[in-house]
Design an enzyme around this catalytic site. Structure first.
Site, PDB file in Angstrom:
ATOM      1  N   CYS A  87       0.835  -1.208   0.000  1.00 52.16           N
ATOM      2  CA  CYS A  87       0.000   0.000   0.000  1.00 52.16           C
ATOM      3  C   CYS A  87       0.868   1.256   0.000  1.00 52.16           C
ATOM      4  CB  CYS A  87      -0.939  -0.006   1.199  1.00 52.16           C
ATOM      5  SG  CYS A  87      -2.054  -1.434   1.233  1.00 52.16           S
ATOM      6  N   GLU A  88       1.916   1.217   0.785  1.00 49.59           N
ATOM      7  CA  GLU A  88       2.852   2.341   0.827  1.00 49.59           C
ATOM      8  C   GLU A  88       3.511   2.547  -0.529  1.00 49.59           C
ATOM      9  OE1 GLU A  88       7.182   3.213   2.761  1.00 49.59           O
ATOM     10  OE2 GLU A  88       5.661   2.391   4.101  1.00 49.59           O
TER      11      GLU A  88
END
Length: 149
Positions: A45-46
């Site tokens: 996600c990062e």
């Protein structure tokens, strides 16, 4: 099964990381990329959210938002910590996620999914990653935005 291409995108209002209301219908006339992701502070996600901040998607009339069940305060801290430039929307009860049929079978997170809403409010693209740990395929997203102009 995720929301179908060609259907009217359900309108919704969610809070941003700054506790501001963000309403889909306020962005008619622009292409909107809705990036569902499971959780803040996770590696994939990062990587995706930082990538979009560093390499914006094509189209001057394109609005990008990330959506997860995380709280507004988590979004705010994560956005500031990682230099994310787009808004992050909080869907803590997964109500909007359910409207788009993107609740993960685990029931406590969303799928990693992308929905592109065109300038008229219709779904132009919808895709769900089979594995939530894998980064989404950006090629088709770039392609649909190029076609939409």
């Amino acid at each position: 099964m995720a929301i179908s291409v060609g259907t009217q995108a359900p309108d919704f209002t969610l809070k941003t990381q700054d506790e501001q209301d963000w309403k889909l219908s306020d962005h008619k006339g622009k292409n909107v990329v809705l990036l569902w992701y499971p959780l803040d502070w996770s590696p994939t996600c990062e990587g995706e959210n930082c990538k979009i901040s560093a390499e914006p998607l094509p189209g001057g009339d394109t609005v990008v938002v990330g959506i997860s069940r995380d709280s507004t305060w988590s979004h705010k801290a994560w956005k500031a910590s990682k230099g994310i430039r787009h808004d992050l929307l909080a869907d803590p009860k997964l109500d909007v996620t359910a409207q788009y049929d993107l609740v993960h079978p685990a029931k406590f997170i969303s799928h990693r999914a992308t929905v592109v809403v065109d300038k008229t409010g219709k779904v132009a693209f919808s895709d769900v990653q089979e594995s939530t740990g894998d980064e989404r395929n950006w090629g088709p997203i770039h392609d649909v935005l190029a076609k939409l102009g």
